[in-house]
Design an enzyme around this catalytic site. Structure first.
Site, PDB file in Angstrom:
ATOM      1  N   ASP A  99      72.833 144.490 151.389  1.00 54.72           N
ATOM      2  CA  ASP A  99      74.216 144.105 151.214  1.00 54.72           C
ATOM      3  C   ASP A  99      74.574 142.803 152.118  1.00 54.72           C
ATOM      4  OD1 ASP A  99      76.872 144.836 150.601  1.00 54.72           O
ATOM      5  OD2 ASP A  99      77.150 145.280 152.563  1.00 54.72           O
ATOM      6  N   SER A 100      75.802 142.491 151.850  1.00 51.14           N
ATOM      7  CA  SER A 100      76.405 141.214 152.599  1.00 51.14           C
ATOM      8  C   SER A 100      76.372 141.818 154.065  1.00 51.14           C
ATOM      9  CB  SER A 100      77.705 140.585 152.103  1.00 51.14           C
ATOM     10  OG  SER A 100      78.644 141.725 152.195  1.00 51.14           O
ATOM     11  N   HIS A 152      81.604 148.620 150.929  1.00 51.40           N
ATOM     12  CA  HIS A 152      82.365 148.562 152.156  1.00 51.40           C
ATOM     13  C   HIS A 152      83.735 149.388 152.208  1.00 51.40           C
ATOM     14  CE1 HIS A 152      80.318 144.923 153.000  1.00 51.40           C
ATOM     15  NE2 HIS A 152      80.650 144.990 154.198  1.00 51.40           N
ATOM     16  N   CYS A 207      75.324 146.130 146.906  1.00 53.32           N
ATOM     17  CA  CYS A 207      76.545 145.222 146.786  1.00 53.32           C
ATOM     18  C   CYS A 207      76.869 145.034 145.438  1.00 53.32           C
ATOM     19  CB  CYS A 207      76.085 143.988 147.567  1.00 53.32           C
ATOM     20  SG  CYS A 207      77.215 142.636 147.535  1.00 53.32           S
ATOM     21  N   CYS A 219      83.332 148.345 145.856  1.00 51.34           N
ATOM     22  CA  CYS A 219      82.685 147.219 146.851  1.00 51.34           C
ATOM     23  C   CYS A 219      82.188 148.492 148.005  1.00 51.34           C
ATOM     24  CB  CYS A 219      83.687 146.705 147.523  1.00 51.34           C
ATOM     25  SG  CYS A 219      82.917 145.862 148.853  1.00 51.34           S
ATOM     26  N   GLU A 236      83.821 144.792 158.503  1.00 51.22           N
ATOM     27  CA  GLU A 236      82.849 144.323 159.298  1.00 51.22           C
ATOM     28  C   GLU A 236      83.245 144.172 160.793  1.00 51.22           C
ATOM     29  OE1 GLU A 236      79.764 143.156 158.631  1.00 51.22           O
ATOM     30  OE2 GLU A 236      79.743 143.934 156.542  1.00 51.22           O
TER      31      GLU A 236
HETATM   32  N1  DGL Z   1      79.838 145.259 149.870  1.00 52.03           N
HETATM   33  C1  DGL Z   1      79.745 144.069 149.052  1.00 52.03           C
HETATM   34  C2  DGL Z   1      80.314 144.758 147.789  1.00 52.03           C
HETATM   35  O1  DGL Z   1      80.241 145.616 147.351  1.00 52.03           O
HETATM   36  C3  DGL Z   1      80.411 142.720 149.320  1.00 52.03           C
HETATM   37  C4  DGL Z   1      81.514 142.551 150.222  1.00 52.03           C
HETATM   38  C5  DGL Z   1      81.611 141.096 150.371  1.00 52.03           C
HETATM   39  O2  DGL Z   1      80.724 140.735 151.015  1.00 52.03           O
HETATM   40  O3  DGL Z   1      82.676 140.476 149.848  1.00 52.03           O
HETATM   41  O4  DGL Z   1      80.796 143.861 146.864  1.00 52.03           O
END
Ligand code: DGL
Length: 269
Positions: free
Chosen positions: A9-10, A185, A72, A183, A151
């Site tokens: 993931d990011s 996150h 992600c 997302c 984050e």
């Molecule tokens: N968690 C990621 C997603 O599902 C990326 C979020 C990001 O880095 O902008 O899209």
């Protein structure tokens, strides 16, 4: 040596998928990479997200994984097909599993999707949902304020509540009964999102359905881990290790080992 499942993931978002894999497949070993130095991916051009995803996959391949999970949505939307052509192990994304779960849940036929700018711009969820069920209506909205808050580990402050409330304006008023957290996150903010949307809206996190898909693929390929050895997972991040470790241990509710990243990621361009 047991081959791990590689999850990327990011940043910390993919931990929502990792946690579900740990729950549904407790014998499987995980190698996780969070690109916390270069998060967020959402606002970045697609070519950059593609390059970053390729770099992380090249790094993870050294650990001999039996599968790669792009946990992600932004990277799934941009890079899933590309990565599938570059490695000869199964590659799983999060958009199809999340869409399948939402179709199974909705009664009104109007599904909401929130995600990063990159994911929403790609229309990947619209395509996935309509492929499964052509008459489904989809209402999408980018919520670029959420990832930086997650984050920072800022889940419950008044600033976060305000960001969630303002970002979901326009969705609350619709007749949607199902909202995809598009997302990885966003499950960190699920409590606040649920409070803002109200109890009649079902939130869909792709984590559960993705773990189920991982399980099915490994079973079909005869690659499920056997035996009673408790797996030791490895976690890597490209940015501040202390913040990552704090968020990860809190979310996973267990102590984790952080592997120092030998590969030096290029500075943000
Ligand atoms: N968690 C990621 C997603 O599902 C990326 C979020 C990001 O880095 O902008 O899209």
């Amino acid at each position: 040596m047991q081959h791990p499942i590689a999850i990327l993931d990011s940043g910390v978002g993919g931990l929502t998928v990792a946690k579900e894999v740990m729950r549904q497949l407790p014998r499987e070993r995980i190698i996780y990479f969070g690109d916390t130095l270069r998060t967020p991916y959402g606002p970045r051009p697609y070519e950059e997200v593609l390059r970053f995803t390729r770099e992380i996959v090249d790094y993870l391949v050294q650990f001999g994984p039996k599968m790669i999970v792009i946990a992600c949505n932004t990277a799934t939307a941009v890079a899933l097909e590309d990565i599938r052509t570059r490695v000869n192990i199964p590659v799983v994304g999060v958009i199809h599993p999340g869409s399948r779960a939402a179709i199974g849940r909705t009664k009104s036929g109007l599904i909401g999707v929130i995600g990063t700018e990159g994911t929403i711009r790609s229309k990947a969820y619209e395509h996935a949902l309509k492929q499964l069920s052509p008459n489904i209506e989809v209402l999408s909205k980018a919520c670029p304020r959420f990832v930086p808050l997650v984050e920072q580990g800022n889940f419950y402050s008044s600033e976060t509540h305000e960001a969630v409330s303002e970002s979901l304006e326009g969705l609350k008023e619709s007749r949607m009964d199902t909202l995809i957290l598009g997302c990885t996150h966003y499950p960190f903010l699920a409590e606040t999102i649920q409070a803002v949307m109200g109890p009649e809206v079902s939130l869909i996190s792709s984590a559960e359905e993705t773990a189920r898909e991982i399980s099915t693929i490994l079973h079909e390929k005869g690659k499920l881990s056997q035996g009673d050895v408790i797996p030791v997972h490895q976690f890597c991040c490209s940015g501040d290790p202390r913040l990552f470790k704090m968020i990860a241990q809190d979310w996973l509710d267990e102590q984790i080992e952080l592997t120092p990243v030998v590969w030096q990621v290029p500075k943000i361009g």
